[in-house]
Design an enzyme around this catalytic site. Sequence first.
Site: not given
Length: 340
Positions: A53, A95-96, A131, A161, A169, A212-213, A249-251, A271, A273-274
């Site tokens: 990112s 990423d974004h 993005d 996106e 994010e 996200h998160g 996204h936000g998986g 994606n 990340d968290t």
Amino acid sequence: MPIATPEVYNEMLDRAKAGRFAYPAINVTSTQTLNAALRGFADAESDGIVQISTGGAEFLGGQYSKDMVTGAVALAEFAHVLAEKYPVNVALHTDHCPKDKLDGYVRPLLAISRERVEAGRNPLFQSHMWDGSAETLADNLEIGRELLAQAVAAKIILEVEITPTGGEEDGVSHEINDELYTTVDDALRTAEALGLGEKGRYLLAASFGNVHGVYKPGNVVLRPELLKDLQEGVGAQHGKQSPFDFVFHGGSGSTEQEIATALDNGVVKMNLDTDTQYAFTRPVADHMLRNYDGVLKVDGEVGNKKAYDPRSWGKAAEQSMAARVVEACANLRSTGTKLK
């Protein structure tokens, strides 16, 4: 195996779409987390995607200059060397990237890859994300057209996106509300502006309630069945079955059923990340708490060098994150699907 060539990356995505599985796209911020991602893919016998990112690239560039391009290039070059030792194909992705960071991130990286391609080499990255979800759809797609043409020249796939993903994010945030759902009209306008492959391949991050998160159950309402409506609505207009390669996204924190429905409707990349951040940090916290008197020179003592040596906790962090990547491969049905 080396970092995926443009041809291999296209084959990876084609196989995922046909086989109704997806590749975990793991955000990395260091050589340690890169090793963890590669190890996880290798253990799962799955090809995969590693992504950086803008915030991750800035961190990688070092706190002295915080240069995003330097950070991204440095890790990508490192990955090209390191990936040779792993028996899987890995694509590198950014990423974004919002509008105000394009000139300081994606555009320079596209230029670097184009120079490599013109010199007879492969691009440094295999895909980049634009993005534009904070812009109007018209402005978003106008910039998307420009970037897609540049990506094609560099043998790179663009990710776009088109509508907001909730949460925050790297400084880009959207409220969690009813606007987090892409409409068929949004998808039709995207197909009109960017084509359906004839102008260059792109990945589409459509919104179906993604955030996200990680949130407690009930706070996020995912509707992955919406992706089927987008595929059918655009497909009927253009005479093409399942025209989009979708990105989830936000998986992090999604249920297995939500993931399965998304895969059945054309998701080829998800994606993470968290969840992987937590998996990496959890054993570090455990090590520090269990070895408090060793990692710190408490009350004038000398501490324990073996306890505060970064390798002592770094190995456990890598193992834990790699295990979470293995889990992601299983959830996304990519386990055992690596290209031979």
